[in-house]
Motif scaffolding. Structure first.
Motif, PDB file in Angstrom:
ATOM      1  N   SER A  36       0.618  -1.197   0.027  1.00  0.00           N
ATOM      2  CA  SER A  36      -0.052  -0.021   0.030  1.00  0.00           C
ATOM      3  C   SER A  36       0.749   1.324  -0.061  1.00  0.00           C
ATOM      4  O   SER A  36       2.072   1.210   0.288  1.00  0.00           O
ATOM      5  N   LEU A  37       0.266   2.293  -0.298  1.00  0.00           N
ATOM      6  CA  LEU A  37       1.030   3.473  -0.294  1.00  0.00           C
ATOM      7  C   LEU A  37       1.423   3.717   1.221  1.00  0.00           C
ATOM      8  O   LEU A  37       2.403   4.323   1.302  1.00  0.00           O
ATOM      9  N   LYS A  89       3.377  11.554  -4.681  1.00  0.00           N
ATOM     10  CA  LYS A  89       2.264  10.602  -4.999  1.00  0.00           C
ATOM     11  C   LYS A  89       2.446  10.848  -6.596  1.00  0.00           C
ATOM     12  O   LYS A  89       1.368  10.409  -7.256  1.00  0.00           O
ATOM     13  N   THR A  90       3.021  11.822  -7.291  1.00  0.00           N
ATOM     14  CA  THR A  90       3.074  11.915  -8.719  1.00  0.00           C
ATOM     15  C   THR A  90       4.537  11.500  -9.120  1.00  0.00           C
ATOM     16  O   THR A  90       5.440  11.384  -8.540  1.00  0.00           O
ATOM     17  N   GLU A  98       7.625  10.627 -17.610  1.00  0.00           N
ATOM     18  CA  GLU A  98       7.246  10.401 -16.136  1.00  0.00           C
ATOM     19  C   GLU A  98       7.923   8.920 -15.800  1.00  0.00           C
ATOM     20  O   GLU A  98       7.890   8.036 -16.601  1.00  0.00           O
ATOM     21  N   TYR A  99       8.583   8.861 -14.493  1.00  0.00           N
ATOM     22  CA  TYR A  99       9.273   7.940 -14.059  1.00  0.00           C
ATOM     23  C   TYR A  99       9.091   7.685 -12.502  1.00  0.00           C
ATOM     24  O   TYR A  99       8.121   8.579 -11.909  1.00  0.00           O
ATOM     25  N   LEU A 100       9.132   6.516 -12.085  1.00  0.00           N
ATOM     26  CA  LEU A 100       8.909   6.026 -10.793  1.00  0.00           C
ATOM     27  C   LEU A 100       9.970   6.931  -9.709  1.00  0.00           C
ATOM     28  O   LEU A 100       9.636   6.821  -8.446  1.00  0.00           O
ATOM     29  N   ALA A 101      11.195   6.880 -10.381  1.00  0.00           N
ATOM     30  CA  ALA A 101      12.319   7.543  -9.207  1.00  0.00           C
ATOM     31  C   ALA A 101      13.376   8.144 -10.368  1.00  0.00           C
ATOM     32  O   ALA A 101      13.296   7.760 -11.461  1.00  0.00           O
ATOM     33  N   ALA A 102      13.710   8.939  -9.922  1.00  0.00           N
ATOM     34  CA  ALA A 102      14.854   9.868 -10.664  1.00  0.00           C
ATOM     35  C   ALA A 102      15.978  10.395  -9.623  1.00  0.00           C
ATOM     36  O   ALA A 102      15.519  10.731  -8.537  1.00  0.00           O
ATOM     37  N   CYS A 112      14.196  11.644  -6.285  1.00  0.00           N
ATOM     38  CA  CYS A 112      12.892  11.707  -6.316  1.00  0.00           C
ATOM     39  C   CYS A 112      12.299  10.295  -6.279  1.00  0.00           C
ATOM     40  O   CYS A 112      12.718   9.552  -7.069  1.00  0.00           O
ATOM     41  N   VAL A 113      11.210  10.069  -5.680  1.00  0.00           N
ATOM     42  CA  VAL A 113      10.604   8.641  -5.338  1.00  0.00           C
ATOM     43  C   VAL A 113       9.137   8.803  -5.692  1.00  0.00           C
ATOM     44  O   VAL A 113       8.495   9.520  -4.948  1.00  0.00           O
ATOM     45  N   ASN A 114       8.440   8.255  -6.602  1.00  0.00           N
ATOM     46  CA  ASN A 114       6.836   8.133  -6.902  1.00  0.00           C
ATOM     47  C   ASN A 114       6.447   6.978  -5.982  1.00  0.00           C
ATOM     48  O   ASN A 114       6.175   5.939  -6.344  1.00  0.00           O
ATOM     49  N   ALA A 115       6.048   7.381  -4.715  1.00  0.00           N
ATOM     50  CA  ALA A 115       5.754   6.283  -3.773  1.00  0.00           C
ATOM     51  C   ALA A 115       4.423   5.714  -4.300  1.00  0.00           C
ATOM     52  O   ALA A 115       4.181   4.583  -4.389  1.00  0.00           O
ATOM     53  N   ALA A 116       3.528   6.668  -4.896  1.00  0.00           N
ATOM     54  CA  ALA A 116       2.074   6.046  -5.369  1.00  0.00           C
ATOM     55  C   ALA A 116       2.384   5.012  -6.531  1.00  0.00           C
ATOM     56  O   ALA A 116       1.792   3.926  -6.694  1.00  0.00           O
ATOM     57  N   GLY A 117       3.232   5.547  -7.558  1.00  0.00           N
ATOM     58  CA  GLY A 117       3.349   4.585  -8.640  1.00  0.00           C
ATOM     59  C   GLY A 117       4.131   3.298  -8.339  1.00  0.00           C
ATOM     60  O   GLY A 117       3.946   2.363  -8.846  1.00  0.00           O
TER      61      GLY A 117
END
Length: 338
Positions: A36-37, A89-90, A98-102, A112-117
């Motif tokens: 989960s998020l 969350k974006t 768009e990436y999940l992490a950068a 940067c981490v896209n936790a929701a993704g």
């Protein structure tokens, strides 16, 4: 089958590196439920610190089998300490994609981490291990690793955790010193009072340091060896303990303590010619009894106390020495774990 996370890197004019995340299928087991998020967000709050525990383990074992070499361990820990992680969350955006992490190097160094993704590709079975390995991948790019090297390092981390378990961050308060202030105003000629106050204060402090020191001996040490001053603090506590037992108590232990204490200064009992006693000397004496590791400051001097002539100031000086040691230990713990 154990799941493995793979990060694919795209480089855009040295502005950022971006990772997409692929993950295998677990085959319909109960572990396939996506994390989960809340799970991922909570894990991300401590992932960087837990990665440092892996580094400490490699330093302790002098691991030379990694793509990350021993002379790079400190650089990696510095990168972890100095690089903010932005959890959102974006998607992480790189050149409009768009990436999940950068991992960004401009306009400032951040991860940067896209936790929701990540909830769509991580499961409750693997998310903590995979997040830590992903962070290792990202941080390695800040050291100049190319994509192949970063993936190899990521796999090193995953393999190490497979063999040794997850490096759970210990939860504990920092070491308290405040109660020992009561010893500064103690009447050291009052034997019963000294016995009771020492038992309440110093023995509690000793047990607290010992409990943390035991974590230093685990697979994942909480401090790198360059900052390990547990032995120094314990030596200070136990030196005072030996002094008190030798001269302010009447127990079977008193005789042994008195023998040990006097033997430290056996070269000369003349006040002006008394031998200088160092942490190394104390460690050699008490190491037989308490299995010490080597102190970081082996040449640190320990003060002699002549009980018949003891003054409150002399004991205060010993406590100040102890307080300095604990302050350094707390600072190192804070830097390593928070």
């Amino acid at each position: 089958m154990k799941l493995q996370l793979t990060a694919l890197l795209l480089v855009f004019s040295s502005i950022a590196t971006a990772n997409t995340v692929r993950i295998g299928n677990g085959g319909g087991t109960s572990y396939d439920r996506n994390a989960s998020l809340t799970d991922i967000s909570a894990a991300l709050m401590t992932t960087s610190q837990e990665l440092k525990l892996v580094i400490h383990a490699w330093i302790q074992t002098q691991n030379n089998t990694l793509i990350l070499k021993p002379n790079q361990f400190q650089a990696l820990e510095d990168a972890i300490n100095n690089t903010p992680v932005e959890i959102q969350k974006t998607p992480c955006m790189v050149n409009g994609k768009e990436y999940l992490a950068a991992a960004y190097s401009k306009p400032k160094t951040t991860i940067c981490v896209n936790a929701a993704g990540l909830t769509s590709v991580l499961t409750v079975y693997n998310y903590r291990h995979q997040l830590l390995a992903l962070f290792a991948h990202e941080y390695s790019h800040l050291l100049g690793f190319n994509e192949d090297q970063a993936i190899a390092f990521q796999n090193d981390v995953l393999l190490y955790m497979d063999m040794n378990g997850y490096p759970d961050l210990p939860t504990f308060p920092l070491i308290g010193f405040g109660p020992t202030k009561s010893l500064l105003i103690l009447d050291w000629t009052n034997r019963p009072l000294v016995q009771s106050q020492y038992s309440i204060v110093m023995q509690t402090l000793e047990k607290q340091i010992e409990s943390l020191y035991s974590l230093q001996k685990t697979t994942y040490p909480i401090l790198p060896e360059s900052e390990n001053v547990f032995a120094d603090a314990l030596l200070r506590v136990r030196y005072i303990g030996m002094l008190v037992k030798a001269n302010w108590t009447n127990t079977p232990e008193s005789i042994l303590a008195r023998t040990n204490y006097n033997s430290l200064f056996a070269d000369s009992m003349s006040e002006n010619l008394r031998a200088k006693v160092t942490a190394k000397d104390i460690a050699l004496k008490l190491g037989i009894l308490y299995n010490y590791s080597a102190p970081k400051y082996p040449d640190a001097e320990f003060r002699y106390i002549d009980p018949p002539k003891v003054t409150a100031q002399e004991m205060a000086n010993l406590l100040v020495d102890l307080e300095k040691s604990i302050l350094e230990l707390n600072t190192n713990l804070n830097n390593a774990l928070f």
